[in-house]
Motif scaffolding. Structure first.
Motif, PDB file in Angstrom:
ATOM      1  N   ASP A 101      33.508   7.056  16.070  1.00 49.10           N
ATOM      2  CA  ASP A 101      33.017   5.854  15.390  1.00 49.10           C
ATOM      3  C   ASP A 101      34.129   5.306  14.506  1.00 49.10           C
ATOM      4  OD1 ASP A 101      30.637   4.160  14.412  1.00 49.10           O
ATOM      5  OD2 ASP A 101      31.465   4.994  12.559  1.00 49.10           O
ATOM      6  N   GLU A 154      24.771  -3.328  13.945  1.00 53.22           N
ATOM      7  CA  GLU A 154      25.743  -2.564  14.732  1.00 53.22           C
ATOM      8  C   GLU A 154      25.019  -1.883  15.879  1.00 53.22           C
ATOM      9  OE1 GLU A 154      29.106  -2.140  14.209  1.00 53.22           O
ATOM     10  OE2 GLU A 154      29.043  -3.558  12.539  1.00 53.22           O
ATOM     11  N   HIS A 155      25.706  -1.720  16.967  1.00 50.48           N
ATOM     12  CA  HIS A 155      25.153  -0.962  18.088  1.00 50.48           C
ATOM     13  C   HIS A 155      25.945   0.327  18.195  1.00 50.48           C
ATOM     14  CE1 HIS A 155      23.328   0.043  21.877  1.00 50.48           C
ATOM     15  NE2 HIS A 155      24.534   0.280  22.362  1.00 50.48           N
ATOM     16  N   ILE A 156      25.268   1.436  18.121  1.00 49.74           N
ATOM     17  CA  ILE A 156      25.911   2.740  18.216  1.00 49.74           C
ATOM     18  C   ILE A 156      25.415   3.425  19.475  1.00 49.74           C
ATOM     19  CG2 ILE A 156      26.177   4.998  17.152  1.00 49.74           C
ATOM     20  CD1 ILE A 156      25.704   3.675  14.446  1.00 49.74           C
ATOM     21  N   SER A 157      26.349   3.824  20.294  1.00 51.58           N
ATOM     22  CA  SER A 157      26.006   4.568  21.498  1.00 51.58           C
ATOM     23  C   SER A 157      26.134   6.044  21.175  1.00 51.58           C
ATOM     24  CB  SER A 157      26.941   4.174  22.644  1.00 51.58           C
ATOM     25  OG  SER A 157      26.677   4.996  23.760  1.00 51.58           O
ATOM     26  N   GLU A 190      22.383  -9.245  13.067  1.00 52.76           N
ATOM     27  CA  GLU A 190      23.095  -8.713  14.232  1.00 52.76           C
ATOM     28  C   GLU A 190      23.200  -7.201  14.168  1.00 52.76           C
ATOM     29  OE1 GLU A 190      26.754 -10.486  15.450  1.00 52.76           O
ATOM     30  OE2 GLU A 190      26.040 -12.485  14.922  1.00 52.76           O
TER      31      GLU A 190
END
Length: 118
Positions: free
Chosen positions: A110, A100-103, A98
């Motif tokens: 963060d 992490e999703h970082i924008s 899965e």
């Protein structure tokens, strides 16, 4: 070690000579590695190449658990299994984690680092 002349053997370091003799002894039954040690030119011809290959053999013998004999046995087993279509990973399933999703355009810090990516 009659495969390699005594003159050629005398050119080698102690560890190179031991590694070469170990290879020849281990390979006696099959001769699968004869391309490494058979048909060496006489002493005085390509001596640097002879020293280089035997030092490489000595390094491999010292660095692989069980030395050259185990290395060669393992290689033969892996090649045989590959030819037979054996897949050592057949009991496993590949999955994408899965993560992490970082924008990078979010002004919100963060949660792990406290840094913003604006």
């Amino acid at each position: 070690t009659s495969v390699v002349s005594e003159e050629n053997l005398s050119l080698l370091s102690e560890r190179g000579r031991a590694a070469l003799e170990n290879l020849i002894q281990h390979d006696a039954a099959e001769g699968a590695q004869r391309h490494v040690y058979a048909d060496w030119p006489e002493a005085g011809v390509d001596d640097e190449g002879k020293l280089r290959i035997t030092e490489q053999l000595a390094d491999l013998d010292a660095s692989y658990p069980g030395g050259l004999p185990n290395y060669l046995s393992k290689a033969k087993m892996l090649l045989r299994e590959s030819a037979d279509g054996v897949n050592p990973f057949s009991d496993f399933t590949a999955v994408v984690p899965e993560g992490e999703h970082i924008s990078y355009d979010s002004p919100v810090p963060d949660s792990h680092t406290g840094m913003t990516f604006a």
